[in-house]
Write a protein that holds these residues in place. Structure first.
Motif, mmCIF file in Angstrom:
data_model
loop_
_atom_site.group_PDB
_atom_site.id
_atom_site.type_symbol
_atom_site.label_atom_id
_atom_site.label_comp_id
_atom_site.label_asym_id
_atom_site.label_seq_id
_atom_site.Cartn_x
_atom_site.Cartn_y
_atom_site.Cartn_z
ATOM 1 N N ALA A 186 7.216 -14.241 6.260
ATOM 2 C CA ALA A 186 5.899 -15.163 6.283
ATOM 3 C C ALA A 186 4.631 -14.366 6.968
ATOM 4 O O ALA A 186 3.654 -14.447 6.462
ATOM 5 C CB ALA A 186 5.994 -16.602 7.286
ATOM 6 N N PRO A 187 4.879 -13.608 8.145
ATOM 7 C CA PRO A 187 3.901 -12.851 8.556
ATOM 8 C C PRO A 187 3.504 -11.606 7.401
ATOM 9 O O PRO A 187 2.139 -11.501 7.213
ATOM 10 C CB PRO A 187 4.713 -12.120 9.611
ATOM 11 C CG PRO A 187 5.537 -12.875 10.044
ATOM 12 C CD PRO A 187 6.136 -13.550 8.710
ATOM 13 N N LEU A 188 4.193 -11.175 6.698
ATOM 14 C CA LEU A 188 3.945 -10.227 5.390
ATOM 15 C C LEU A 188 2.885 -10.759 4.572
ATOM 16 O O LEU A 188 2.066 -10.163 4.037
ATOM 17 C CB LEU A 188 5.158 -9.631 4.895
ATOM 18 C CG LEU A 188 5.869 -8.244 5.722
ATOM 19 C CD1 LEU A 188 6.787 -8.039 5.064
ATOM 20 C CD2 LEU A 188 4.704 -7.253 6.032
ATOM 21 N N ARG A 189 3.512 -12.055 4.193
ATOM 22 C CA ARG A 189 2.868 -12.857 3.063
ATOM 23 C C ARG A 189 1.417 -13.258 3.618
ATOM 24 O O ARG A 189 0.599 -13.086 2.833
ATOM 25 C CB ARG A 189 3.687 -14.185 2.978
ATOM 26 C CG ARG A 189 3.148 -15.147 1.913
ATOM 27 C CD ARG A 189 2.269 -16.466 2.543
ATOM 28 N NE ARG A 189 2.226 -16.928 3.640
ATOM 29 C CZ ARG A 189 3.130 -17.854 3.983
ATOM 30 N NH1 ARG A 189 3.578 -18.571 2.987
ATOM 31 N NH2 ARG A 189 3.146 -18.549 5.193
ATOM 32 N N ASP A 190 1.127 -13.536 4.714
ATOM 33 C CA ASP A 190 -0.143 -14.082 5.294
ATOM 34 C C ASP A 190 -1.104 -12.459 5.242
ATOM 35 O O ASP A 190 -2.215 -12.621 5.038
ATOM 36 C CB ASP A 190 0.054 -14.293 6.644
ATOM 37 C CG ASP A 190 0.828 -15.652 6.687
ATOM 38 O OD1 ASP A 190 0.679 -16.486 5.765
ATOM 39 O OD2 ASP A 190 1.166 -16.092 7.996
ATOM 40 N N LEU A 191 -0.333 -11.451 5.706
ATOM 41 C CA LEU A 191 -1.261 -10.359 5.777
ATOM 42 C C LEU A 191 -1.733 -9.890 4.151
ATOM 43 O O LEU A 191 -2.839 -9.674 4.303
ATOM 44 C CB LEU A 191 -0.385 -9.078 6.416
ATOM 45 C CG LEU A 191 -1.000 -7.730 6.219
ATOM 46 C CD1 LEU A 191 -2.313 -7.660 6.883
ATOM 47 C CD2 LEU A 191 0.061 -6.591 6.809
ATOM 48 N N PHE A 192 -0.704 -9.669 3.319
ATOM 49 C CA PHE A 192 -1.058 -9.213 2.061
ATOM 50 C C PHE A 192 -1.731 -10.049 1.330
ATOM 51 O O PHE A 192 -2.570 -9.945 0.508
ATOM 52 C CB PHE A 192 0.277 -8.746 1.118
ATOM 53 C CG PHE A 192 0.808 -7.467 1.928
ATOM 54 C CD1 PHE A 192 0.145 -6.260 1.512
ATOM 55 C CD2 PHE A 192 1.836 -7.398 2.593
ATOM 56 C CE1 PHE A 192 0.288 -4.997 2.166
ATOM 57 C CE2 PHE A 192 2.198 -6.180 3.349
ATOM 58 C CZ PHE A 192 1.786 -4.914 2.991
ATOM 59 N N ALA A 193 -1.499 -11.520 1.454
ATOM 60 C CA ALA A 193 -2.315 -12.323 0.878
ATOM 61 C C ALA A 193 -3.803 -12.257 1.185
ATOM 62 O O ALA A 193 -4.774 -12.652 0.159
ATOM 63 C CB ALA A 193 -1.865 -13.876 1.121
ATOM 64 N N ALA A 194 -4.007 -12.239 2.616
ATOM 65 C CA ALA A 194 -5.519 -12.082 2.812
ATOM 66 C C ALA A 194 -6.187 -10.816 2.264
ATOM 67 O O ALA A 194 -7.303 -10.855 1.624
ATOM 68 C CB ALA A 194 -5.673 -12.058 4.466
ATOM 69 N N VAL A 195 -5.352 -9.664 2.332
ATOM 70 C CA VAL A 195 -6.095 -8.510 1.332
ATOM 71 C C VAL A 195 -6.081 -8.822 -0.386
ATOM 72 O O VAL A 195 -7.015 -8.320 -0.631
ATOM 73 C CB VAL A 195 -4.695 -7.323 1.573
ATOM 74 C CG1 VAL A 195 -5.347 -6.169 0.594
ATOM 75 C CG2 VAL A 195 -4.758 -6.781 2.958
ATOM 76 N N PHE A 196 -5.298 -9.641 -0.676
ATOM 77 C CA PHE A 196 -5.560 -9.917 -2.132
ATOM 78 C C PHE A 196 -6.940 -10.791 -2.282
ATOM 79 O O PHE A 196 -7.638 -10.296 -3.237
ATOM 80 C CB PHE A 196 -4.322 -10.826 -2.686
ATOM 81 C CG PHE A 196 -4.733 -11.718 -3.817
ATOM 82 C CD1 PHE A 196 -4.883 -11.051 -5.223
ATOM 83 C CD2 PHE A 196 -5.075 -13.084 -3.791
ATOM 84 C CE1 PHE A 196 -5.384 -11.628 -6.148
ATOM 85 C CE2 PHE A 196 -5.293 -13.770 -5.027
ATOM 86 C CZ PHE A 196 -5.443 -13.022 -6.204
ATOM 87 N N PHE A 197 -7.292 -11.631 -1.677
ATOM 88 C CA PHE A 197 -8.388 -12.334 -1.747
ATOM 89 C C PHE A 197 -9.645 -11.435 -1.280
ATOM 90 O O PHE A 197 -10.707 -11.660 -2.056
ATOM 91 C CB PHE A 197 -8.498 -13.606 -0.644
ATOM 92 C CG PHE A 197 -7.540 -14.463 -1.202
ATOM 93 C CD1 PHE A 197 -7.471 -15.237 -2.382
ATOM 94 C CD2 PHE A 197 -6.537 -14.934 -0.148
ATOM 95 C CE1 PHE A 197 -6.519 -16.014 -2.586
ATOM 96 C CE2 PHE A 197 -5.204 -15.933 -0.662
ATOM 97 C CZ PHE A 197 -5.530 -16.430 -1.892
ATOM 98 N N VAL A 198 -9.410 -10.549 -0.511
ATOM 99 C CA VAL A 198 -10.666 -9.721 -0.095
ATOM 100 C C VAL A 198 -10.934 -8.574 -1.360
ATOM 101 O O VAL A 198 -11.972 -8.497 -1.778
ATOM 102 C CB VAL A 198 -10.183 -8.682 1.226
ATOM 103 C CG1 VAL A 198 -11.279 -7.588 1.197
ATOM 104 C CG2 VAL A 198 -10.557 -9.504 2.492
ATOM 105 N N PHE A 199 -9.628 -8.226 -1.970
ATOM 106 C CA PHE A 199 -9.757 -7.327 -3.066
ATOM 107 C C PHE A 199 -10.390 -7.939 -4.156
ATOM 108 O O PHE A 199 -11.186 -7.126 -4.987
ATOM 109 C CB PHE A 199 -8.466 -6.874 -3.746
ATOM 110 C CG PHE A 199 -8.402 -5.923 -4.547
ATOM 111 C CD1 PHE A 199 -8.703 -4.841 -4.649
ATOM 112 C CD2 PHE A 199 -7.896 -6.787 -5.955
ATOM 113 C CE1 PHE A 199 -8.662 -3.812 -5.728
ATOM 114 C CE2 PHE A 199 -7.771 -5.760 -7.147
ATOM 115 C CZ PHE A 199 -8.189 -4.291 -6.833
ATOM 116 N N PHE A 200 -10.278 -9.142 -4.349
ATOM 117 C CA PHE A 200 -10.768 -10.247 -5.503
ATOM 118 C C PHE A 200 -12.385 -9.869 -5.365
ATOM 119 O O PHE A 200 -13.163 -9.608 -6.228
ATOM 120 C CB PHE A 200 -10.468 -11.490 -5.668
ATOM 121 C CG PHE A 200 -11.052 -12.187 -6.659
ATOM 122 C CD1 PHE A 200 -10.536 -12.456 -7.610
ATOM 123 C CD2 PHE A 200 -12.331 -13.033 -6.373
ATOM 124 C CE1 PHE A 200 -10.967 -13.047 -8.938
ATOM 125 C CE2 PHE A 200 -12.872 -13.650 -7.459
ATOM 126 C CZ PHE A 200 -12.138 -13.812 -8.588
#
Length: 415
Positions: A264-278
Motif C-alpha cells: 500500500a505505501p509503495l502504491r501510494d508513492l508511485f501512483a502519485a508519481v504517475f499522475f505528476v508524470f502525466f
C-alpha cells in the motif's frame, strides 16, 4: 556528482510537494489526483519551471505506479470473482464500446481527419483510466461497495480489449499487410488467454509459492513476480496493467492480505508519481487551439460513461445510488488514451490529434475524481421529492425496513 545532486534535489522536491498537496487534499476531503496533475503541468514542458535531471526516473516510477495500482485492485478479488463478473458483464462491455467509441470516431470524421484517425480517437474516448479509477476507489473507500465489481468488470473488459485493439491500430498506422497484422493479433490474444488461464486454474499454487511468514521475503517475491509478468505481457503486445491485475487475482487468502498491507505505501508513492508524470508531458501552449472541441467531446463522453455505468449496475441489480456512483466513477480517461494518441502522433497521422487528445484526457482526468464523488449526491438531489425518506423517518412511520430500503452499498467480501 553535480547531476546526481540535482536529481536528488528535483526528485526530493517532487515527493515533498506531493506530500503537501496530499495533505491539503485531505483537509479539503478531496481526491489529490487533480492537484498532482496540475503540479505536473506547472513544472513540465512549457510550464513555469521545467524539470530535467529526474525526468527519466520519474517516467519509470510512473510506469511502476500504474502496475501497482492494478495489482492492488486485483488483490481485492479472486479468480472466480473475475470469471463470474466477465460472464455476466460482457453485454456492458459492448454497450461501453458503442456509447463511448462512437463520439470520438464521429468527431474525427467531422474534422476531416480520415478513417484511421477516427479509429484512433475512438480508442481515446472509449477506454477509461484504470489507474485513475483504482486510485479514486481507494481514496473514497469504495473497494468493498456492491457496484465496484461492476466497475471492475468494465475496466477489465476494456483492458483485455486493448490486447486486440492495440495490435490492430498499430498495423493500421504502420500500413502493414493483413497477414502480418493477423500474426501480431494472434500472439496478443494467445498471451492474454494464457495468463488468464494460469491465474484462474493455478491461483492456489501461485499463492503457496509466494506465501512467506517473513514480510521482507513476501514483499520481494510479490513485487518481483508482478513486475516480471507485467514486463513479459508488455513485451508480447499485451497491456502490462492486465498482467499486473491478473497477478493480483491469482493471489488469495493470507497472501493477498499480507501483500496488500505491504504494498500500500509503495502504491501510494508511485501512483502519485504517475499522475505528476502525466502532467509533466503536457505542454500548456498546445491546449488552447483545441480546447473547444476537446471540451465538447468531454461533455458528451462524460454523459455516455455515466450512462454506461448506470446501465451496467442496473443490470447487475445494484440500487439507484450505486448505479450513479458506478457511472460517475468510470468517467476518467488517462494512460491508455495517451498511449493510443501517442502511436498516432509518432506515425504522423494528424497534427492536431495529439493536442486534442491531450486536452481531452487532461480535462477528464481532472474531472473524473469529481464525478466519482459527486454524481450520486447530485443525482439524488435532483431527484428531490422522489427520493425515499431517511431511515429514521421510516422507522417512526412504522414502515417495515425490508420493504422500503435499498440493498446495502458497502457490503464487501472477505478475502
Amino acid at each position: 556528482m553535480h547531476s546526481s545532486a540535482i536529481f536528488l534535489i528535483e526528485f526530493g522536491a517532487i515527493i515533498l510537494g506531493l506530500g503537501l498537496l496530499g495533505r491539503l487534499a485531505g483537509r479539503l476531503q478531496f481526491s489529490p489526483i487533480p492537484l498532482y496533475l496540475l503540479a505536473g503541468l506547472a513544472f513540465g514542458e512549457g510550464g513555469l519551471l521545467p524539470l530535467g535531471a529526474s525526468e527519466e526516473f520519474v517516467a519509470i516510477g510512473a510506469e511502476i505506479g500504474v502496475i501497482l495500482l492494478l495489482l492492488m485492485l486485483g488483490l481485492e478479488y479472486t479468480a472466480s470473482d473475475l470469471v463470474s463478473n466477465l460472464k455476466t458483464q460482457y453485454p456492458a462491455g459492448l454497450v461501453d464500446m458503442t456509447l463511448n467509441a462512437l463520439p470520438g470516431a464521429a468527431l474525427a470524421l467531422l474534422m476531416g481527419w480520415g478513417p484511421v484517425a477516427a479509429v484512433v480517437l475512438a480508442g481515446v474516448t472509449w477506454i477509461s483510466s484504470s489507474g485513475v479509477i483504482a486510485k479514486v476507489l481507494g481514496d473514497l473507500g469504495r473497494l468493498g461497495n456492491r457496484e465496484t465489481p461492476v466497475i471492475l468488470s468494465i475496466l477489465v473488459l476494456e483492458d483485455l480489449a486493448m490486447a486486440v485493439y492495440l495490435p490492430i491500430i498499430t498495423a493500421l498506422l504502420a500500413g502493414v499487410s493483413l497477414a502480418a497484422g493477423s500474426v501480431t493479433l494472434a500472439i496478443a490474444l494467445g498471451v492474454a488467454g494464457l495468463v488468464l488461464f494460469v491465474a484462474v486454474r493455478y491461483g492456489r499454487v501461485i499463492s503457496r509459492f509466494v506465501s512467506s511468514d517473513d514480510p521482507e521475503k513476501l514483499l520481494l517475491v510479490v513485487l518481483g513476480l508482478t513486475l516480471l509478468v507485467a514486463g513479459i505481457a508488455q513485451q508480447l503486445q499485451v497491456s502490462a496493467a492486465v498482467g499486473a491485475f491478473l497477478v493480483g487475482i491469482a493471489l488469495s487468502g493470507e497472501v493477498a492480505e499480507g501483500a496488500h498491507n505491504l504494498l500500500a505505501p509503495l502504491r501510494d508513492l508511485f501512483a502519485a508519481v504517475f499522475f505528476v508524470f502525466f502532467g509533466l508531458h503536457t505542454d500548456p501552449q498546445s491546449i488552447p487551439p483545441v480546447i473547444l472541441p476537446a471540451l465538447g467531446l468531454a461533455v458528451v463522453t462524460v454523459l455516455t460513461k455515466i450512462a454506461t455505468g448506470w446501465w451496467a449496475a442496473r443490470r447487475a441489480g445494484i440500487s439507484v445510488k450505486g448505479r450513479w456512483r458506478a457511472g460517475g466513477t468510470l468517467v476518467a480517461r488517462g494512460e491508455f488514451s495517451i498511449v493510443i494518441a501517442g502511436l498516432a502522433v509518432t506515425a504522423g497521422i494528424e497534427p492536431q490529434l495529439g493536442p486534442l487528445a491531450t486536452a481531452y484526457v487532461l480535462v477528464l482526468v481532472v474531472l473524473g475524481p469529481l464525478t466519482a464523488r459527486y454524481t450520486e449526491p447530485i443525482a439524488m438531489r435532483l431527484a428531490g421529492r422522489g427520493a425515499p425518506p431517511p431511515d429514521g423517518l421510516l422507522a417512526q412511520r412504522g414502515t417495515p425496513a425490508a420493504e422500503t430500503l435499498e440493498p446495502m452499498e458497502d457490503s464487501g467480501r472477505d478475502r
